[in-house]
Design a protein around this motif. Structure first.
Motif, PDB file in Angstrom:
ATOM      1  N   GLU A   1      -5.557   2.868  -5.333  1.00  0.00           N
ATOM      2  CA  GLU A   1      -5.969   2.947  -3.938  1.00  0.00           C
ATOM      3  C   GLU A   1      -7.031   4.024  -3.760  1.00  0.00           C
ATOM      4  O   GLU A   1      -6.870   5.158  -4.187  1.00  0.00           O
ATOM      5  CB  GLU A   1      -4.739   3.269  -3.071  1.00  0.00           C
ATOM      6  CG  GLU A   1      -4.852   2.843  -1.637  1.00  0.00           C
ATOM      7  CD  GLU A   1      -3.484   2.829  -0.959  1.00  0.00           C
ATOM      8  OE1 GLU A   1      -2.984   1.732  -0.648  1.00  0.00           O
ATOM      9  OE2 GLU A   1      -2.908   3.912  -0.759  1.00  0.00           O
TER      10      GLU A   1
ATOM     11  N   ILE B   1      -9.891   1.443   3.324  1.00  0.00           N
ATOM     12  CA  ILE B   1      -8.988   1.566   2.176  1.00  0.00           C
ATOM     13  C   ILE B   1      -9.346   0.461   1.192  1.00  0.00           C
ATOM     14  O   ILE B   1      -9.497  -0.706   1.576  1.00  0.00           O
ATOM     15  CB  ILE B   1      -7.507   1.445   2.606  1.00  0.00           C
ATOM     16  CG1 ILE B   1      -7.194   2.464   3.715  1.00  0.00           C
ATOM     17  CG2 ILE B   1      -6.589   1.675   1.416  1.00  0.00           C
ATOM     18  CD1 ILE B   1      -7.286   1.924   5.116  1.00  0.00           C
TER      19      ILE B   1
ATOM     20  N   SER C   1       0.806  -1.220   0.000  1.00  0.00           N
ATOM     21  CA  SER C   1       0.000   0.000   0.000  1.00  0.00           C
ATOM     22  C   SER C   1       0.840   1.272   0.000  1.00  0.00           C
ATOM     23  O   SER C   1       1.970   1.299   0.490  1.00  0.00           O
ATOM     24  CB  SER C   1      -0.924   0.032   1.220  1.00  0.00           C
ATOM     25  OG  SER C   1      -0.158   0.182   2.409  1.00  0.00           O
TER      26      SER C   1
ATOM     27  N   GLU D   1      -8.127  -1.371  -2.268  1.00  0.00           N
ATOM     28  CA  GLU D   1      -7.073  -1.592  -3.253  1.00  0.00           C
ATOM     29  C   GLU D   1      -7.723  -2.228  -4.483  1.00  0.00           C
ATOM     30  O   GLU D   1      -8.046  -3.412  -4.489  1.00  0.00           O
ATOM     31  CB  GLU D   1      -5.985  -2.506  -2.682  1.00  0.00           C
ATOM     32  CG  GLU D   1      -5.475  -2.135  -1.298  1.00  0.00           C
ATOM     33  CD  GLU D   1      -4.605  -0.884  -1.277  1.00  0.00           C
ATOM     34  OE1 GLU D   1      -4.236  -0.396  -2.367  1.00  0.00           O
ATOM     35  OE2 GLU D   1      -4.301  -0.410  -0.172  1.00  0.00           O
TER      36      GLU D   1
END
Length: 287
Positions: free
Chosen positions: A50, A39, A9, A41
């Motif tokens: 992201e 978050i 990340s 991804e």
């Protein structure tokens, strides 16, 4: 040869947790509890993008509902989030009278029920509980926990696993999938002299448990009989949770929490372990 641990990340969490891989849409979700963020991804197997979703309070776990919606545990409640619009709808709340409690880890079982536990934020006593959310009906399943944590099921769904972090134990229960019930609580793993406390966990297709060592700087793999067979040293101390993802579910994704003197702390990591994990399951919501 030892597997290579890589930073995945860009985002650096205050307290990263709750990784879940959405195989249908090739995306991985994780949360920053203290940062009050989810978050996302996008595109794990290709070029990842992201996305950050801000929330009004502490968010500790989530399950995917469909392409646009997830359900998340936020402080005392279950909330449905539209990840495109940011719209948040409260489904229900529990333990609002227990100000030192909040939700912690949670996962969905193969039939789409959301199992989520609460914790005592001061770690001052066993005020935590384990709940089961089935569509919009909630049931208290187990009490007497301090920090309800890491959940998982065996490949044939006849066992369920649960961690209570401060007491440093991994429990195993007989599990009835059709009824959504647990029986016969036993200690599977006592962390004993292991460094750190057991935190988040996941299960692979061979039925082995992968456990994050909070304060112990590693992830360990344990047999269904509770014997340690393997460990991965991490470049950070506060390792919080794990899940399998990627095209063949053989990549282990690992969350962590920030520590001032560790540059990579708070990041999401990935390791190609060449062992297939079990999939993350979706929440079944009958509106």
């Amino acid at each position: 040869m030892l597997p290579i641990v890589e930073v995945f990340s860009k985002y650096k969490a205050k307290l990263g947790e709750g990784p879940i891989y959405d195989r249908d849409n090739d995306r991985l979700f994780w949360v920053d509890i203290e940062g009050k963020k989810i978050i996302i991804e996008e595109g794990i197997t290709k070029n990842s993008v992201e996305k950050i979703v801000n929330l009004p309070d502490l968010v500790s776990s989530l399950c995917v509902i469909n392409e646009t919606e997830v359900i998340a545990t936020i402080r005392h409640g279950f909330y449905i989030l539209n990840i495109n619009t940011g719209g948040l709808t409260k489904l229900l709340e529990i333990e609002t009278d227990l100000k030192d409690n909040r939700f912690n880890d949670g996962k969905c079982d193969p039939l789409g029920r959301y199992w989520a536990g609460t914790m005592n934020m001061k770690k001052s006593g066993p005020t935590g509980n384990l709940y089961k959310l089935e569509s919009n009906k909630i049931s208290k399943i187990l009490g007497g926990l301090t920090v309800s944590n890491g959940l998982g099921w065996s490949p044939d769904n006849d066992k369920m696993y649960l961690i209570d972090s401060p007491v440093r134990k991994v429990y195993v229960f007989d599990f009835n999938l059709n009824r959504g019930e647990i029986y016969n609580k036993q200690v599977l793993i006592d962390f004993g002299s292991e460094p750190g406390n057991p935190d988040g966990m996941t299960v692979d297709e061979e039925g082995y448990l992968w456990i994050a060592h909070w304060g112990g700087g590693k992830v360990s793999r344990w047999s269904p009989n509770g014997k340690k067979v393997f460990e991965i040293k991490m470049p950070v101390t506060y390792v919080s949770s794990v899940t399998f993802g990627g095209e063949d579910l053989s990549t282990l994704f690992i969350t962590s929490a920030s520590k001032d003197d560790e540059v990579q702390s708070g990041k999401l990591f990935m390791v190609d372990v060449k062992i297939r994990g079990l999939p993350s399951y979706k929440f079944f919501y009958n509106k």
